[in-house]
Write a protein that holds these residues in place. Sequence first.
Motif, PDB file in Angstrom:
ATOM      1  N   GLU A  92       3.761  -1.368   3.766  1.00  0.00           N
ATOM      2  CA  GLU A  92       3.310  -0.013   3.438  1.00  0.00           C
ATOM      3  C   GLU A  92       4.534   0.832   3.144  1.00  0.00           C
ATOM      4  OE1 GLU A  92      -0.823  -0.024   5.855  1.00  0.00           O
ATOM      5  OE2 GLU A  92       0.841   0.976   6.875  1.00  0.00           O
ATOM      6  N   GLY A 120       3.852   5.188   5.379  1.00  0.00           N
ATOM      7  CA  GLY A 120       4.529   3.896   5.266  1.00  0.00           C
ATOM      8  C   GLY A 120       6.009   3.979   5.592  1.00  0.00           C
ATOM      9  N   ARG A 169      -6.070  -2.111   5.079  1.00  0.00           N
ATOM     10  CA  ARG A 169      -4.670  -2.255   5.485  1.00  0.00           C
ATOM     11  C   ARG A 169      -4.512  -3.463   6.405  1.00  0.00           C
ATOM     12  NH1 ARG A 169      -3.140   4.158   6.362  1.00  0.00           N
ATOM     13  NH2 ARG A 169      -1.083   3.306   6.869  1.00  0.00           N
ATOM     14  N   TYR A 187       0.858  -1.191   0.000  1.00  0.00           N
ATOM     15  CA  TYR A 187       0.000   0.000   0.000  1.00  0.00           C
ATOM     16  C   TYR A 187       0.891   1.238   0.000  1.00  0.00           C
ATOM     17  CZ  TYR A 187      -3.325   3.493   1.717  1.00  0.00           C
ATOM     18  OH  TYR A 187      -4.093   4.627   1.868  1.00  0.00           O
TER      19      TYR A 187
END
Length: 225
Positions: A129, A90, A122, A85
């Motif tokens: 991430e 992140g 998530r 993601y």
Amino acid sequence: MRIDIITALPKLLVSPFSDSILQRAINKRKVEVQVHDLREYGIGKHHQIDDYQFGGGAGMVMMIEPIHRCIEKLQQERSYDEVIYMTPDGERFNQKTANHLSLKKNILILCGHYKGVDQRVRDRFITREISIGDYVLSGGELAAAVVSDAIIRLLPGVLNDETSALTDSFQDNLLAPPVYTRPAEYEGDAVPDVLLSGDFKAIETWREDQAYERTKTLRPDLLEE
Ligand code: 6GU
């Protein structure tokens, strides 16, 4: 390697893969990149993909259902080594992560937009991430293109000898040394003599020294790592 990218803005991901090294990597079948339009998985007549956030607050949040549907469909066709993601909160992307990801077979990248995705996306689907730096972009698409570029150029057979990734900045935690091409002198500014000397040992030593000096001046933090 195969990279699948899920996005609400697929057009943003056309040109980065349509030119130069990435285009050549795709043509040479070193990598396959597929962009998936999240809206095709949207809900209802309007193919809705985002909604107001619970608890109030500005900005829309990307809903779980369209993303779930899209990921589920893709996972039926192959299993992914990483489901990434793209988000400013992140882990910071660097060469080490690029090297690591370049060894994977199938990577799925989800681009966030608006205020981001429902946290349950998530929690359920994401293995990693990634952020590309401490600033906020309007969406994860450009960041996904950055990460893809950094990965793809490392794949065997993508770069030729002249552009080998081994001499890149960061590959050994050093910045790259200065480079020069013709003319040997331009308006009084001369190329360092050693580069014209033909003494390859001396040239190598000069480049190492320059790489170290540059790193010490511009990025001393890299020498501490
Ligand atoms: Cl991955 N996404 C967004 N929206 N902004 C960023 C980013 C990612 N990395 C740095 N800024």
